[in-house]
Every structure is written in structure tokens, then in C-alpha cells.
Motif scaffolding. Structure first.
Motif, PDB file in Angstrom:
ATOM      1  N   VAL A  50       0.847  -1.203   0.000  1.00 47.52           N
ATOM      2  CA  VAL A  50       0.000   0.000   0.000  1.00 47.52           C
ATOM      3  C   VAL A  50       0.881   1.251   0.000  1.00 47.52           C
ATOM      4  CG1 VAL A  50      -1.675   1.336   1.328  1.00 47.52           C
ATOM      5  CG2 VAL A  50      -1.938  -1.140   1.134  1.00 47.52           C
ATOM      6  N   ILE A  51       1.904   1.268   0.874  1.00 48.68           N
ATOM      7  CA  ILE A  51       2.814   2.421   0.949  1.00 48.68           C
ATOM      8  C   ILE A  51       3.669   2.499  -0.312  1.00 48.68           C
ATOM      9  CG2 ILE A  51       4.762   3.398   2.214  1.00 48.68           C
ATOM     10  CD1 ILE A  51       3.576   2.123   4.750  1.00 48.68           C
ATOM     11  N   LEU A  52       4.167   1.344  -0.770  1.00 50.06           N
ATOM     12  CA  LEU A  52       5.015   1.350  -1.957  1.00 50.06           C
ATOM     13  C   LEU A  52       4.289   1.888  -3.177  1.00 50.06           C
ATOM     14  CD1 LEU A  52       7.649   0.503  -3.421  1.00 50.06           C
ATOM     15  CD2 LEU A  52       6.563  -1.720  -3.818  1.00 50.06           C
ATOM     16  N   TYR A  53       3.088   1.399  -3.416  1.00 47.96           N
ATOM     17  CA  TYR A  53       2.353   1.829  -4.604  1.00 47.96           C
ATOM     18  C   TYR A  53       1.975   3.299  -4.541  1.00 47.96           C
ATOM     19  CZ  TYR A  53       1.896  -3.047  -6.112  1.00 47.96           C
ATOM     20  OH  TYR A  53       2.152  -4.319  -6.543  1.00 47.96           O
ATOM     21  N   GLY A  54       1.670   3.767  -3.331  1.00 42.38           N
ATOM     22  CA  GLY A  54       1.316   5.175  -3.197  1.00 42.38           C
ATOM     23  C   GLY A  54       2.502   6.109  -3.370  1.00 42.38           C
ATOM     24  N   TRP A  61      -1.850  10.289  -8.683  1.00 47.22           N
ATOM     25  CA  TRP A  61      -2.290   8.888  -8.645  1.00 47.22           C
ATOM     26  C   TRP A  61      -1.983   8.229  -7.310  1.00 47.22           C
ATOM     27  CZ3 TRP A  61      -5.426   6.623 -11.978  1.00 47.22           C
ATOM     28  CH2 TRP A  61      -5.542   7.158 -13.261  1.00 47.22           C
ATOM     29  N   ALA A  62      -1.391   8.937  -6.367  1.00 51.56           N
ATOM     30  CA  ALA A  62      -0.911   8.325  -5.128  1.00 51.56           C
ATOM     31  C   ALA A  62      -2.030   7.671  -4.321  1.00 51.56           C
ATOM     32  CB  ALA A  62      -0.182   9.363  -4.278  1.00 51.56           C
ATOM     33  N   VAL A  63      -3.093   8.413  -4.063  1.00 49.78           N
ATOM     34  CA  VAL A  63      -4.190   7.875  -3.254  1.00 49.78           C
ATOM     35  C   VAL A  63      -4.885   6.728  -3.976  1.00 49.78           C
ATOM     36  CG1 VAL A  63      -6.400   8.409  -2.172  1.00 49.78           C
ATOM     37  CG2 VAL A  63      -4.519  10.054  -2.051  1.00 49.78           C
ATOM     38  N   ASN A  64      -5.121   6.894  -5.278  1.00 58.90           N
ATOM     39  CA  ASN A  64      -5.766   5.845  -6.059  1.00 58.90           C
ATOM     40  C   ASN A  64      -4.952   4.557  -6.027  1.00 58.90           C
ATOM     41  OD1 ASN A  64      -7.872   5.182  -8.361  1.00 58.90           O
ATOM     42  ND2 ASN A  64      -5.883   4.501  -9.108  1.00 58.90           N
ATOM     43  N   SER A  65      -3.641   4.665  -6.200  1.00 62.01           N
ATOM     44  CA  SER A  65      -2.782   3.486  -6.240  1.00 62.01           C
ATOM     45  C   SER A  65      -2.720   2.794  -4.877  1.00 62.01           C
ATOM     46  CB  SER A  65      -1.369   3.880  -6.689  1.00 62.01           C
ATOM     47  OG  SER A  65      -1.393   4.429  -7.988  1.00 62.01           O
ATOM     48  N   ALA A  66      -2.630   3.587  -3.807  1.00 69.14           N
ATOM     49  CA  ALA A  66      -2.601   3.005  -2.471  1.00 69.14           C
ATOM     50  C   ALA A  66      -3.909   2.284  -2.162  1.00 69.14           C
ATOM     51  CB  ALA A  66      -2.333   4.097  -1.430  1.00 69.14           C
ATOM     52  N   PHE A  67      -5.007   2.893  -2.553  1.00 67.85           N
ATOM     53  CA  PHE A  67      -6.300   2.282  -2.265  1.00 67.85           C
ATOM     54  C   PHE A  67      -6.583   1.080  -3.159  1.00 67.85           C
ATOM     55  CE2 PHE A  67      -7.249   5.663   0.595  1.00 67.85           C
ATOM     56  CZ  PHE A  67      -8.282   5.188   1.392  1.00 67.85           C
ATOM     57  N   MET A  68      -5.949   0.988  -4.311  1.00 71.94           N
ATOM     58  CA  MET A  68      -6.090  -0.213  -5.127  1.00 71.94           C
ATOM     59  C   MET A  68      -5.557  -1.424  -4.373  1.00 71.94           C
ATOM     60  SD  MET A  68      -5.158   1.035  -9.021  1.00 71.94           S
ATOM     61  CE  MET A  68      -5.229  -0.623  -9.692  1.00 71.94           C
ATOM     62  N   ALA A  69      -4.404  -1.248  -3.730  1.00 69.59           N
ATOM     63  CA  ALA A  69      -3.825  -2.343  -2.945  1.00 69.59           C
ATOM     64  C   ALA A  69      -4.658  -2.624  -1.700  1.00 69.59           C
ATOM     65  CB  ALA A  69      -2.389  -2.000  -2.559  1.00 69.59           C
TER      66      ALA A  69
END
Length: 225
Positions: A50-54, A61-69
Motif C-alpha cells: 500500500v505504501i510502496l504503490y502510493g 495517482w498516489a491515493v488511487n494506487s494506495a487504495f487499489m492495494a
């Protein structure tokens, strides 16, 4: 005369020999390590990926990517205990798929773990095709242990579509891919399916987790690009 009270025993009932509160098959060390191992895998996903993707995508895109995980982990937990576990490790439906069903009942979860969850027979219903392996911890531990591996597979897949996929589309993709792709690989290799009988061995998830998430991620990225 009134009967005298039983002698005081400072040892809790659950640890008294012959009390029956702890089943004879339960090994506390095996169960503890299995739960620790599952927790370590889960921490790789939440908060790890979650932290890595964000942090590896553009700011927008940070919040979207973190929430995808985060969503993938949460959604897999619900789908796993509702129908996907039995499709991966339950009764045989097809050589590559198990019958769907919930893994939530108390009687099911507190029994000794079995992998697969039932003995598989050939078409004559007499000859054993896949015998059960019965480790010394409860089924609840096994369900959770396998759940975190299913979850991290989806999250690894998510790394291929960061910044490319709409979150609403991802919300639909996760349960569909888990149901129609992950369960097939898990049953075929770990649940006593046809690859298991061909002698294919997958001890650390190389096929079920890494290969499947890699190929699916490459394919998904191609179609959403």
C-alpha cells in the motif's frame, strides 16, 4: 455430611490433562508459527505494498494506487471466506476447479485443518485420487494462511496497472479475477487438481502466485493501456 469441594488446581482447565478443552491434534507451536507466517505475508501487502504503490506513482495517482492495494486485500478476504476458498481447496468439481461454498461455519473452522478440505476420489467414487493432509492446527488457521497469499497475488497484479486503471473497474476486476483465475491455479496445484497429479510441485507459490500475477498483470496492462 456435605461433600468436600474438589482440591484447588491453579492450572487453567484448558491446560489440564484429559480436560478435553484442547483437542489432542492441536500443536500450539505449529499453529503459532502458521499464524506468524500468515501475518508476515499480510504485512507485505498492508501496509507494505500500500505504501510502496502510493509512493512510486505521480502525486495525482498516489491515493488511487494506495487504495487499489488496500481494496484488493479487503475484497479478497470477503470473497475468500464466502466462496473462493472452497473453489481452491474444497470438493472437486472439475480437474482444475473445486466446488464453491462458504468457509465460515464454526464446525468447519474449528476442526483440524485438511488440505484439500476433503478427500478426492476418482470417477468410481472408491479409489482415492487425492488424500487429505491434516496438519496440527485448525482449519481457521489454514483458511487465513491461504487467504493472505490470494490477497498478495492480486496486489502484485495491481502493480502492472498503477496509473492506468480506473478504481471502479478495479473494484469489479478483483473478485472476478480471484474467482475465475486464481482459484483455478490454486486448485490445480495445491488443491489436488490435475497439475498436482502430473507431479508439478509448487512449494513457495512460484506458479500459483508469481507466475499467475505476472502473466495477468502483463495481459491486463496491455488491454487497459
Amino acid at each position: 455430611m456435605a461433600a468436600s469441594p474438589p482440591p484447588y488446581n491453579p492450572v487453567p482447565v484448558a491446560y489440564q490433562g484429559g480436560a478435553g478443552a484442547v483437542p489432542v491434534w492441536l500443536n500450539k507451536g505449529d499453529n503459532a508459527w502458521q499464524m506468524v507466517a500468515a501475518t508476515l505475508v499480510g504485512l507485505q501487502s498492508v501496509p507494505g505494498l500500500v505504501i510502496l504503490y502510493g509512493s512510486i506513482v505521480k502525486k495525482k495517482w498516489a491515493v488511487n494506487s494506495a487504495f487499489m492495494a488496500l481494496y484488493a486485500f479487503a475484497a479478497v478476504v470477503i470473497c475468500w471466506v464466502s466462496w473462493a476458498y472452497k473453489m481452491s481447496f474444497g470438493d472437486k468439481l472439475l480437474p482444475f476447479w473445486g466446488k464453491t461454498g462458504p468457509a465460515l461455519g464454526q464446525k468447519f473452522l474449528i476442526n483440524q485443518a485438511a488440505l484439500p478440505a476433503s478427500t478426492h476420489y476418482f470417477s468410481d467414487h472408491k479409489t482415492v485420487e487425492t488424500a487429505e493432509i491434516t496438519p496440527w492446527y485448525p482449519m481457521a488457521t489454514m483458511v487465513w494462511f491461504q487467504c493472505v497469499f490470494a490477497a498478495i497475488t492480486l496486489i502484485l497484479l495491481a502493480g502492472s496497472v498503477l496509473g492506468r486503471m480506473n478504481f471502479k473497474a478495479w473494484m469489479m476486476f478483483v473478485p472476478l479475477w480471484l474467482t475465475f483465475s486464481y482459484t483455478v491455479g490454486a486448485f490445480s496445484l495445491w488443491g489436488g487438481g490435475f497439475l498436482f497429479h502430473w507431479g508439478v510441485m509448487d512449494y513457495s507459490g512460484g506458479y500459483v502466485i508469481h507466475l499467475s500475477s505476472g502473466i495477468a498483470g502483463f495481459t491486463t496492462a496491455y488491454w487497459v493501456n
